[in-house]
Design a protein around this motif. Sequence first.
Motif, PDB file in Angstrom:
ATOM      1  N   PHE A 256     -44.083  13.058 -19.289  1.00 33.91           N
ATOM      2  CA  PHE A 256     -42.914  13.788 -18.811  1.00 33.91           C
ATOM      3  C   PHE A 256     -41.708  13.253 -19.559  1.00 33.91           C
ATOM      4  CE2 PHE A 256     -45.639  14.061 -14.953  1.00 33.91           C
ATOM      5  CZ  PHE A 256     -45.683  15.445 -14.814  1.00 33.91           C
ATOM      6  N   ASN A 257     -40.949  14.119 -20.158  1.00 29.86           N
ATOM      7  CA  ASN A 257     -39.743  13.729 -20.916  1.00 29.86           C
ATOM      8  C   ASN A 257     -40.032  12.568 -21.876  1.00 29.86           C
ATOM      9  OD1 ASN A 257     -38.449  15.558 -19.131  1.00 29.86           O
ATOM     10  ND2 ASN A 257     -38.247  13.899 -17.635  1.00 29.86           N
ATOM     11  N   GLY A 258     -41.137  12.651 -22.561  1.00 31.87           N
ATOM     12  CA  GLY A 258     -41.478  11.637 -23.561  1.00 31.87           C
ATOM     13  C   GLY A 258     -42.102  10.371 -22.988  1.00 31.87           C
ATOM     14  N   LYS A 259     -42.186  10.283 -21.659  1.00 28.64           N
ATOM     15  CA  LYS A 259     -42.777   9.077 -21.058  1.00 28.64           C
ATOM     16  C   LYS A 259     -44.234   9.372 -20.671  1.00 28.64           C
ATOM     17  CE  LYS A 259     -42.264   5.902 -17.146  1.00 28.64           C
ATOM     18  NZ  LYS A 259     -43.162   6.353 -16.085  1.00 28.64           N
ATOM     19  N   ALA A 260     -45.149   8.576 -21.267  1.00 26.89           N
ATOM     20  CA  ALA A 260     -46.570   8.794 -20.983  1.00 26.89           C
ATOM     21  C   ALA A 260     -46.893   8.355 -19.555  1.00 26.89           C
ATOM     22  CB  ALA A 260     -47.422   8.009 -21.975  1.00 26.89           C
ATOM     23  N   VAL A 261     -47.465   9.265 -18.769  1.00 19.01           N
ATOM     24  CA  VAL A 261     -47.818   8.962 -17.380  1.00 19.01           C
ATOM     25  C   VAL A 261     -49.327   8.785 -17.250  1.00 19.01           C
ATOM     26  CG1 VAL A 261     -47.847   9.937 -15.051  1.00 19.01           C
ATOM     27  CG2 VAL A 261     -45.778  10.074 -16.415  1.00 19.01           C
ATOM     28  N   LEU A 262     -50.088   9.562 -18.028  1.00 17.25           N
ATOM     29  CA  LEU A 262     -51.547   9.389 -18.094  1.00 17.25           C
ATOM     30  C   LEU A 262     -51.929   9.239 -19.561  1.00 17.25           C
ATOM     31  CD1 LEU A 262     -52.653  12.212 -15.596  1.00 17.25           C
ATOM     32  CD2 LEU A 262     -52.628   9.724 -15.164  1.00 17.25           C
TER      33      LEU A 262
ATOM     34  N   GLY B 153     -54.353   2.518  -7.000  1.00 18.56           N
ATOM     35  CA  GLY B 153     -53.385   1.957  -7.939  1.00 18.56           C
ATOM     36  C   GLY B 153     -52.030   1.887  -7.268  1.00 18.56           C
ATOM     37  N   GLY B 154     -51.117   1.130  -7.858  1.00 21.32           N
ATOM     38  CA  GLY B 154     -49.788   0.961  -7.277  1.00 21.32           C
ATOM     39  C   GLY B 154     -48.969   2.241  -7.374  1.00 21.32           C
ATOM     40  N   SER B 155     -47.748   2.176  -6.836  1.00 19.28           N
ATOM     41  CA  SER B 155     -46.863   3.332  -6.859  1.00 19.28           C
ATOM     42  C   SER B 155     -46.494   3.701  -8.291  1.00 19.28           C
ATOM     43  CB  SER B 155     -45.588   2.984  -6.105  1.00 19.28           C
ATOM     44  OG  SER B 155     -45.686   3.463  -4.822  1.00 19.28           O
ATOM     45  N   GLY B 156     -46.476   4.986  -8.560  1.00 15.10           N
ATOM     46  CA  GLY B 156     -46.008   5.471  -9.859  1.00 15.10           C
ATOM     47  C   GLY B 156     -46.970   5.254 -11.017  1.00 15.10           C
ATOM     48  N   THR B 157     -48.252   4.991 -10.708  1.00 14.74           N
ATOM     49  CA  THR B 157     -49.207   4.733 -11.796  1.00 14.74           C
ATOM     50  C   THR B 157     -49.920   5.999 -12.271  1.00 14.74           C
ATOM     51  OG1 THR B 157     -50.835   4.165 -10.115  1.00 14.74           O
ATOM     52  CG2 THR B 157     -49.742   2.343 -11.197  1.00 14.74           C
ATOM     53  N   GLY B 158     -49.599   7.145 -11.666  1.00 13.18           N
ATOM     54  CA  GLY B 158     -50.142   8.409 -12.172  1.00 13.18           C
ATOM     55  C   GLY B 158     -51.258   9.023 -11.339  1.00 13.18           C
ATOM     56  N   LYS B 159     -51.502   8.488 -10.144  1.00 13.43           N
ATOM     57  CA  LYS B 159     -52.607   9.004  -9.316  1.00 13.43           C
ATOM     58  C   LYS B 159     -52.402  10.485  -8.944  1.00 13.43           C
ATOM     59  CE  LYS B 159     -51.932   5.910  -6.068  1.00 13.43           C
ATOM     60  NZ  LYS B 159     -50.713   5.252  -6.584  1.00 13.43           N
ATOM     61  N   SER B 160     -51.215  10.774  -8.434  1.00 12.59           N
ATOM     62  CA  SER B 160     -50.960  12.158  -8.003  1.00 12.59           C
ATOM     63  C   SER B 160     -50.936  13.099  -9.195  1.00 12.59           C
ATOM     64  CB  SER B 160     -49.625  12.259  -7.265  1.00 12.59           C
ATOM     65  OG  SER B 160     -49.667  11.494  -6.108  1.00 12.59           O
ATOM     66  N   VAL B 161     -50.377  12.647 -10.303  1.00 10.52           N
ATOM     67  CA  VAL B 161     -50.330  13.516 -11.490  1.00 10.52           C
ATOM     68  C   VAL B 161     -51.756  13.813 -11.954  1.00 10.52           C
ATOM     69  CG1 VAL B 161     -49.591  13.683 -13.906  1.00 10.52           C
ATOM     70  CG2 VAL B 161     -48.032  12.748 -12.197  1.00 10.52           C
ATOM     71  N   LEU B 162     -52.630  12.814 -11.890  1.00 12.61           N
ATOM     72  CA  LEU B 162     -54.023  13.032 -12.288  1.00 12.61           C
ATOM     73  C   LEU B 162     -54.686  14.065 -11.364  1.00 12.61           C
ATOM     74  CD1 LEU B 162     -56.389  12.327 -14.116  1.00 12.61           C
ATOM     75  CD2 LEU B 162     -56.944  10.420 -12.606  1.00 12.61           C
TER      76      LEU B 162
END
Length: 248
Positions: free
Chosen positions: A11-17, A34-43
């Motif tokens: 997202f906006n150049g920041k790799a999330v997965l 995984g911890g908060s913001g590690t990409g679970k929901s995006v996956l």
Amino acid sequence: MIEINNISKAFNGKAVLKGISAQFQKGETNLIIGGSGTGKSVLLKCMIGLVKPDQGNVLYNGRNFYNCDKETQQSIRREMGVLFQGGALFDSKTVEENVRFPLDMLTAQSAEEKRERVAFCLQRVGLEAAAKRMPSEISGGMKKRVGIARAIVMNPAYLFCDEPNSGLDPLTSVKIDELIKEITEEYQITTIIITHDMNSVMEIGQNIMFLYQGDKLWEGINSEITKTTVPELKEFLFSNKLLREMQE
Ligand SMILES: Nc1ncnc2c1ncn2[C@@H]1O[C@H](COP(=O)(O)OP(=O)(O)OP(=O)(O)O)[C@@H](O)[C@H]1O
């Protein structure tokens, strides 16, 4: 079976997965932790088609979700049940109307067929007596059960649960976990659960994937997880006092 291959998303150049691959078997409760913001929901969203991955593919029993014709994609969607975080019930509908909603929207079943299916699902989650109640009149645990009944009303092959225990007390959490596991085994569903809950990890983690800053750092079963040598996973697990004491 669900297979994901090399899923990447930024997202906006920041790799999330960052190139996640895995297989999830039917009849098993597969956990993504995984911890908060590690990409679970995006996956999860990449898997169910709410976010399109920049790269990679998702196969549902061999059918490529992002590279198939519209009809196939539509039929895969109909085979998915989703239990959203917080339940996502319609406040203005009764319990049974909430559960019936997917049947109203997606099937041409008769009123009688729908009534029977809704009654069966409500009975399966132990809520037959609450059919006529409004969501505001039932407890948090009951709301989760309504969400589960709605998620299984279409007889899904794939069940996705985003933090099914959030906001529940420990005892109710255990009951919800047991219900999801039972239903998964009984109907041979491929179930994927996002969770922070260590009790869920230890009780129903038949296949666990640990995400850290968009990478998969570990996968395995619950009986192996506390023996991990991955520092990030150890830190994640043993921030939980009980598990730390179990290890000592
Ligand atoms: N639509 C979006 N636009 C921009 N950034 C996003 C979007 N969705 C997610 N992100 C970012 O992607 C990262 C991963 O988010 P994600 O929701 O997958 O985390 P998570 O592991 O599910 O966390 P939590 O356990 O707190 O729910 C976060 O930094 C988040 O801000």
